[in-house]
Design an enzyme around this catalytic site. Structure first.
Site, PDB file in Angstrom:
ATOM      1  N   ASP A 101       7.469  -1.568  -3.296  1.00 42.73           N
ATOM      2  CA  ASP A 101       7.029  -2.332  -2.124  1.00 42.73           C
ATOM      3  C   ASP A 101       6.342  -1.395  -1.129  1.00 42.73           C
ATOM      4  O   ASP A 101       6.948  -0.405  -0.692  1.00 42.73           O
ATOM      5  CB  ASP A 101       8.305  -2.957  -1.527  1.00 42.73           C
ATOM      6  CG  ASP A 101       8.030  -4.078  -0.571  1.00 42.73           C
ATOM      7  OD1 ASP A 101       6.868  -4.288  -0.201  1.00 42.73           O
ATOM      8  OD2 ASP A 101       9.006  -4.751  -0.186  1.00 42.73           O
ATOM      9  N   GLU A 110       2.443  -5.422  -2.690  1.00 40.92           N
ATOM     10  CA  GLU A 110       1.636  -4.945  -1.559  1.00 40.92           C
ATOM     11  C   GLU A 110       0.914  -6.125  -0.920  1.00 40.92           C
ATOM     12  O   GLU A 110      -0.104  -5.982  -0.293  1.00 40.92           O
ATOM     13  CB  GLU A 110       0.705  -3.787  -1.950  1.00 40.92           C
ATOM     14  CG  GLU A 110      -0.077  -3.953  -3.242  1.00 40.92           C
ATOM     15  CD  GLU A 110      -1.371  -4.710  -3.052  1.00 40.92           C
ATOM     16  OE1 GLU A 110      -1.297  -5.953  -2.989  1.00 40.92           O
ATOM     17  OE2 GLU A 110      -2.445  -4.071  -2.996  1.00 40.92           O
ATOM     18  N   GLY A 141      -0.766  -8.599  -1.853  1.00 40.46           N
ATOM     19  CA  GLY A 141      -2.061  -9.114  -2.300  1.00 40.46           C
ATOM     20  C   GLY A 141      -3.259  -8.347  -1.775  1.00 40.46           C
ATOM     21  O   GLY A 141      -4.393  -8.809  -1.898  1.00 40.46           O
ATOM     22  N   ASP A 186       5.747 -12.654   2.515  1.00 41.28           N
ATOM     23  CA  ASP A 186       7.044 -13.147   2.038  1.00 41.28           C
ATOM     24  C   ASP A 186       7.195 -14.663   2.134  1.00 41.28           C
ATOM     25  O   ASP A 186       6.827 -15.283   3.120  1.00 41.28           O
ATOM     26  CB  ASP A 186       8.173 -12.515   2.865  1.00 41.28           C
ATOM     27  CG  ASP A 186       8.279 -11.023   2.610  1.00 41.28           C
ATOM     28  OD1 ASP A 186       7.357 -10.453   1.998  1.00 41.28           O
ATOM     29  OD2 ASP A 186       9.279 -10.441   3.047  1.00 41.28           O
TER      30      ASP A 186
END
Ligand code: GLA
Length: 504
Positions: free
Chosen positions: A270, A308, A310, A331
Site C-alpha cells: 500500500d 496505490e 489507481g 477506499d
C-alpha cells in the site's frame, strides 16, 4: 577596493558592518528535538541554519523524512515558511510557523490530513545525526516479472473493513475457523489476509517483528494452512503504512524474506507514506517493481496486490511489476453511495483485466450492515460482473443466513471466476438503469440489470445486449430460475440488481 566591497555588500543586500542584523543567526538556529508528536506525520526534529543571513531548514518526520522549509523568513519574531503538501491540488504547499515559547520551539503546520502543533526542545548535532532520515535509492526497472498465478480473481477475506487495526492472532485464527465452518472456504474463498496493524518494531538487524498481538507469525500461518487456507500480510513501500505502522522503506528485500520465512502467500503493498517519495509514474512503478522482484527472489509463491488507489494507469503496468491485482480506487466504505461510485465508475479499465491480472475495486462490505439487501446484491453483482477479486470484509463468525447465501451463490461466483477472465462493462444506459454484459468462456454471456435510482423501475433486456442474435437459455443467477426466453421486462427495486446468464 573599497568600491568593490560596497558593491559586493549591496549585492548581498547587507550593510558593511559585520554586526548587521541580517547576518545574525536567528534564535531558531540549531537542532530541535520532538519526542511525543502524534504518529502522523510523527515529527522527530527540526533543523535550522542561517548562514550568511540566509535561513534554511527542514522538519524531519517519520512519514515523509525531511520536509524542506520553503521561503523561510522571520516575521514578527516567528519563523515562517511553506512546506510541500500532497493530495490537494488547491494547496500544493501549506504555511508553517515556529514560535519560541520558554526556550522551546512550538511548531505548527499541516501536511494532507495531519495537523502538527508540537513543542520541541534544543538538541545537539549528535542528536541530529542519530535522528537523521536514512534515504533509500530505487533501482531501475528490470524485465517484466512473469506471473503464473491468479488465473481467476483471488477470493478470500481481509481484516481491514471490519476490524481496522483491532486485530490479533486470536481473531485471525477465529476467522480461519469460521471460513471453514460456514462453508465459505468450499465456496472458493481461500485467503485470510491480515491488513494493517500487525507490525511491531525492527530488531537490531533491521528484521521487522510483529507487535505483541501477534506472538508467533509462523505458528499463525501454519494454523491457517492447516485449515486448507492461504494467508496474506500487508506493508507499504513508505516508511509508514497508512495506519502509521512501520513500512518497508529501506528494508524491502529483508521484509520480503521475512514474509516468506513466516509462510505468507499474499502481500498487499500500500503506497501510503511512500507517495511523498514516489510521486510520479516512474518512481511509483519502480517502487512496486522493487517489492515484486524481492518477492520473486524469495522463491515462494506470493499473490502481490498493488494498492496505490489507481494512480498512473496502474492496470497498464501492474502485471510487469509482478502484480496479480491492483486497486483502481480509494477506499470503499459500508454505504451505498461510496460502493456505487466505485463499482459503477471507478472499477478500472476492462482492457487491463484478464487471467493473472485483475482490476481491484476494493474489498467487499457485504455482511457489515451498512447497506440494504438490495444494495448488497448490487455490490456483489457489480463485483462479479467486473471479474473483481472477492475479498470479504465482515466478521465471518457473524455471517447470517442471508449474507451467507449471497456470498456463496455458486452461479454468481462462477461469473466472477469465469475462465475467460473478461471484465464486464455497461453496454446500455436508460434513465436510472444500466445494462452490463460479461462474455463467458464457452459462449454464454452474463447480463446484469442495475437500477441506480431511488424508485423501482422496469426495462426489457434483448439478445443484442449480450451481443447475441437470439437467446434460448436464460438463468436468473440470484434465484436460480431457468427459462427459455427473456421476459417482456424486468422490474428492479431501487438500488437493486438482476443478474442472468444467457445463451444463444
Ligand atoms: C489504505 C488502504 C486500505 C487499508 C488501509 C490500512 O487506506 O487503501 O485498504 O489497507 O490503508 O491502513
Amino acid at each position: 577596493m573599497k568600491r568593490a566591497l560596497v558593491l559586493a555588500a549591496a549585492l548581498l543586500g547587507t550593510a558593511l558592518s559585520p554586526a548587521a542584523p541580517a547576518l545574525a543567526k536567528t534564535a531558531y538556529d540549531g537542532v530541535w528535538l520532538f519526542d511525543d508528536t502524534p504518529p502522523t506525520p510523527g515529527v522527530t526534529m527540526m533543523e535550522v541554519t542561517s548562514k550568511g543571513g540566509k535561513i534554511a531548514g527542514t522538519v524531519t518526520t517519520k512519514w515523509y523524512g525531511p520536509v524542506e522549509m520553503m521561503n523561510p523568513r522571520i516575521e514578527k519574531g516567528e519563523l515562517k515558511f511553506e512546506a510541500r503538501n500532497l493530495n490537494d491540488k488547491e494547496h500544493l504547499t501549506r504555511p508553517w510557523s515556529v514560535a519560541l515559547e520558554d526556550g522551546k520551539a512550538r511548531l505548527k503546520g499541516r501536511i494532507w490530513e495531519s495537523e502538527v502543533d508540537s513543542t520541541g526542545y534544543k538538541g545537539k548535532s549528535a542528536d541530529a545525526k542519530a535522528r537523521a532520515f536514512q534515504f533509500s535509492t530505487l533501482a531501475p526497472l528490470g524485465a517484466p516479472i512473469p506471473s503464473k498465478i491468479a488465473a481467476t480473481p483471488p477470493m478470500g477475506w481481509s481484516s481491514w473493513n471490519k476490524f481496522a487495526e483491532h486485530i490479533d492472532d486470536k481473531t485471525i485464527r477465529a476467522q480461519a475457523d469460521a471460513m471453514v465452518s460456514t462453508g465459505l472456504r468450499d465456496a472458493g474463498y481461500l485467503y485470510i489476509n491480515i491488513d494493517d496493524g500487525w507490525q511491531g518494531k525492527r530488531d537490531a538487524n533491521g528484521v521487522l517483528q510483529p507487535n505483541e498481538k501477534f506472538p508467533d507469525m509462523k505458528a499463525l500461518t501454519d494454523y491457517v494452512h492447516s485449515k486448507g487456507l492461504k494467508i496474506g500480510i500487508y506493508s507499504s513501500q513508505g516508511p509508514r503504512t497508512c495506519a502509521g505502522y512501520e513500512g518497508s522503506y529501506g528494508h524491502v528485500a529483508q521484509d520480503a524474506k521475512t514474509y516468506a520465512a513466516w509462510g505468507f502467500d499474499y502481500l498487499k503493498y500500500d503506497l501510503c507514506s511512500g507517495e511523498w517519495f514516489y510521486a510520479d509514474a516512474d518512481t511509483v512503478k519502480r517502487s512496486y517493481y522493487e517489492m515484486g522482484a524481492a518477492l520473486q527472489a524469495t522463491g515462494r509463491e506470493f499473490i502481490y496486490s498493488l494498492c496505490e488507489y489507481g494512480r498512473f494507469d496502474v492496470g497498464s503496468w501492474g502485471r510487469d511489476v509482478g502484480g496479480q491485482l491492483w486497486r483502481t480506487t480509494g477506499d470503499i466504505t459500508d454505504d451505498y453511495p461510496t460502493m456505487a461510485k466505485i463499482g459503477f465508475d471507478k472499477n478500472g479499465n476492462p482492457d487491463w483485466a484478464g487471467p493473472h491480472g485483475w482490476n481491484d475495486p476494493d474489498m467487499l462490505e457485504v455482511g457489515n450492515g451498512g447497506m440494504s439487501a438490495d444494495e448488497y446484491r448490487t455490490h456483489m453483482t457489480l463485483w462479479a460482473m467486473s471479474a473483481a477479486p472477492l475479498m470479504m470484509g465482515h466478521d465471518l463468525r457473524e455471517t447470517d443466513a442471508a449474507t451467507l447465501a449471497m456470498l456463496t451463490n455458486k452461479r454468481v461466483i462462477a461469473v466472477d471466476q469465469d475462465a475467460k477472465g473478461a471484465q464486464g462493462k455497461a453496454v446500455r444506459k436508460v434513465g436510472t438503469m444500466e445494462v452490463w454484459a460479461k462474455p463467458l468462456a464457452g459462449g454464454r454471456v452474463a447480463l446484469a440489470l442495475f437500477n441506480r435510482g431511488d424508485a423501482a423501475a422496469s426495462l426489457a433486456l434483448s439478445p443484442a445486449d449480450a451481443g447475441l442474435a437470439s437467446v434460448s437459455q436464460v438463468e436468473d443467477l440470484w434465484s436460480g430460475a431457468r427459462t427459455a426466453k427473456l421476459p417482456a421486462s424486468y422490474t428492479v427495486p431501487a438500488r437493486g440488481a438482476v443478474m442472468l446468464t444467457v445463451g444463444g
